[in-house]
Design a protein around this motif. Structure first.
Motif, PDB file in Angstrom:
ATOM      1  N   THR A 233      -2.659 -71.692  14.950  1.00 34.67           N
ATOM      2  CA  THR A 233      -2.333 -70.643  15.900  1.00 34.67           C
ATOM      3  C   THR A 233      -1.172 -69.824  15.351  1.00 34.67           C
ATOM      4  O   THR A 233      -0.461 -70.270  14.452  1.00 34.67           O
ATOM      5  CB  THR A 233      -1.967 -71.226  17.281  1.00 34.67           C
ATOM      6  N   HIS A 234      -1.031 -68.627  15.870  1.00 34.04           N
ATOM      7  CA  HIS A 234       0.044 -67.739  15.449  1.00 34.04           C
ATOM      8  C   HIS A 234       0.465 -66.915  16.664  1.00 34.04           C
ATOM      9  O   HIS A 234      -0.385 -66.542  17.489  1.00 34.04           O
ATOM     10  CB  HIS A 234      -0.419 -66.823  14.314  1.00 34.04           C
ATOM     11  N   PRO A 235       1.760 -66.641  16.813  1.00 29.56           N
ATOM     12  CA  PRO A 235       2.204 -65.867  17.984  1.00 29.56           C
ATOM     13  C   PRO A 235       1.502 -64.522  18.131  1.00 29.56           C
ATOM     14  O   PRO A 235       1.344 -64.022  19.253  1.00 29.56           O
ATOM     15  CB  PRO A 235       3.706 -65.677  17.729  1.00 29.56           C
ATOM     16  N   ASP A 236       1.057 -63.933  17.007  1.00 25.67           N
ATOM     17  CA  ASP A 236       0.435 -62.610  17.065  1.00 25.67           C
ATOM     18  C   ASP A 236      -1.071 -62.646  17.254  1.00 25.67           C
ATOM     19  O   ASP A 236      -1.683 -61.599  17.495  1.00 25.67           O
ATOM     20  CB  ASP A 236       0.743 -61.833  15.782  1.00 25.67           C
ATOM     21  N   THR A 237      -1.688 -63.832  17.145  1.00 23.73           N
ATOM     22  CA  THR A 237      -3.157 -63.876  17.154  1.00 23.73           C
ATOM     23  C   THR A 237      -3.744 -64.912  18.091  1.00 23.73           C
ATOM     24  O   THR A 237      -4.893 -64.796  18.505  1.00 23.73           O
ATOM     25  CB  THR A 237      -3.695 -64.160  15.747  1.00 23.73           C
ATOM     26  N   GLY A 238      -3.023 -65.963  18.405  1.00 24.60           N
ATOM     27  CA  GLY A 238      -3.600 -67.075  19.144  1.00 24.60           C
ATOM     28  C   GLY A 238      -4.342 -68.022  18.205  1.00 24.60           C
ATOM     29  O   GLY A 238      -4.254 -67.907  16.983  1.00 24.60           O
ATOM     30  N   PRO A 239      -5.112 -68.973  18.762  1.00 28.48           N
ATOM     31  CA  PRO A 239      -5.764 -70.001  17.950  1.00 28.48           C
ATOM     32  C   PRO A 239      -6.899 -69.450  17.074  1.00 28.48           C
ATOM     33  O   PRO A 239      -7.579 -68.494  17.453  1.00 28.48           O
ATOM     34  CB  PRO A 239      -6.317 -70.978  18.987  1.00 28.48           C
TER      35      PRO A 239
END
Length: 285
Positions: A233-239
C-alpha cells in the motif's frame, strides 16, 4: 539458537532430508542397476561422494555424533549439492564456522552488469540484497515504492531491519507478518554462526526491540522461498498486489529481488503513478 544438546539430532535430520531430495542421476549414480525403495541417495552413497566411511556418516545422521570437522562438512555440502544458504545452515547445526570469508556490506560491490539490469527494470521495483539482506543497490521505482534508501545510514540499510524497525517499509505491506517471517527464515538459513559480528549485532538489536522477531527467530524456522505475491500500500494509491521473486547471482553471494505487477490487476497503473516514466521520444514529458 537451539540448545546445544539438540544440535546433533537437527544436523542428522537436515542431512537425511537433503539426501532424500537428491536425484541419483544428478550426481552420476543412475547406473547402479539396483532398485530403490525410497527416493534420493542411500547413506553409503553420500559417504562415498564425501569420501568418508559409511559408519561415520550413519552415526552423524542418526545424531550419535556431536558434530563434524569443517573439512567433513565441506565434503558433505558438496556431496549433497547444497546451495550457499544451505551450506551455511549445515555449518551452524554442527556448531562450526565456515572459514570462507563473508563479504562486508560496507565494501561489497554490485557487478556492473547487475547494476545495468537493475537500472533497465523500468516497470519493476527491484533491489540487490546481500547474504543477510543488506540493501546494496536499488532502482528508482523501488525508491518510489518504499523510500529513498540513499538517505538511510549504510549500517541501517538492511531489508530485514527496516522491515521490522522502519515504519515506512513495515507500513508498506498489508500482509506484513507473512513476509516478515519469510525474511527471518531467510536470514536464519544464511547465518554462519552466532559469533559473527555482523549477524550478532543485527539479531541482537531486533531481538531487543521487536517481540515478533524475538519469537520467530527462536522458532528455528528456515526459509528458501523465492517467489510469492504480497499486497502493498502507499499513501497516494492505496493497496495493490505485487508478485515478487528472488534471483540468485552466479556466485550466490547476492540476490536480485524483483517485484512485478500481476496480469489483470491495476498494479502497473499504480507503479506508473508512483514513478512516472519519461517518454524517450519526448524527454520533456
Amino acid at each position: 539458537m537451539s540448545a546445544r544438546s539438540d544440535r546433533p539430532k537437527e544436523l542428522g535430520a537436515f542431512l537425511k532430508a537433503h539426501r532424500s531430495r537428491l536425484d541419483p542421476g544428478a550426481v552420476g549414480l543412475s547406473g547402479t542397476g539396483q532398485s530403490r525403495r525410497v527416493p534420493g541417495l542411500r547413506r553409503e552413497e553420500v559417504a562415498q561422494l564425501a569420501m568418508i566411511s559409511t559408519d561415520y556418516y550413519t552415526r552423524l545422521e542418526q545424531g550419535r555424533l556431536a558434530g563434524a570437522s569443517p573439512a567433513v562438512l565441506d565434503a558433505l555440502a558438496g556431496a549433497l549439492c547444497l546451495g550457499e544458504n544451505e551450506r551455511s545452515y549445515l555449518f551452524q547445526l554442527a556448531n562450526k564456522n565456515d572459514e570462507r570469508p563473508r563479504k562486508n556490506p560496507d565494501t561489497e560491490r554490485v557487478r556492473p552488469q547487475l547494476q545495468l539490469l537493475l537500472d533497465n527494470l523500468r516497470d519493476s521495483p527491484a533491489l540487490v540484497l546481500g547474504g543477510y539482506l543488506d540493501i546494496l543497490a536499488w532502482n528508482p521505482l523501488a525508491t518510489a515504492v518504499f523510500l529513498d534508501f540513499a538517505q538511510v545510514p549504510r549500517h541501517e540499510r538492511n531489508f530485514l531491519r527496516m522491515l521490522f524497525l522502519d515504519p515506512r517499509v513495515r507500513g508498506r505491506y498489508i500482509d506484513w507478518p507473512s513476509l516478515a517471517r519469510i525474511c527471518v527464515g531467510f536470514v536464519r538459513a544464511a547465518v554462519d554462526g552466532p559469533s559473527e559480528p555482523r549477524i550478532s549485532s543485527l539479531i541482537g538489536e531486533l531481538s531487543l526491540r521487536d517481540p515478533d522477531f524475538r519469537t520467530w527467530w527462536a522458532e528455528q524456522h528456515t526459509s528458501y522461498q523465492t517467489t510469492g505475491t504480497k499486497t502493498l500500500t502507499h499513501p497516494d494509491t492505496g493497496p495493490y498486489p505485487l508478485d515478487w521473486q528472488v534471483l540468485r547471482t552466479p556466485d550466490e553471494t547476492q540476490v536480485l529481488m524483483v517485484m512485478t505487477a500481476p496480469p489483470g490487476t491495476h498494479s502497473l497503473d499504480v507503479l506508473r503513478r508512483l514513478h512516472p516514466q519519461t517518454d524517450p521520444a519526448n524527454p520533456t514529458t
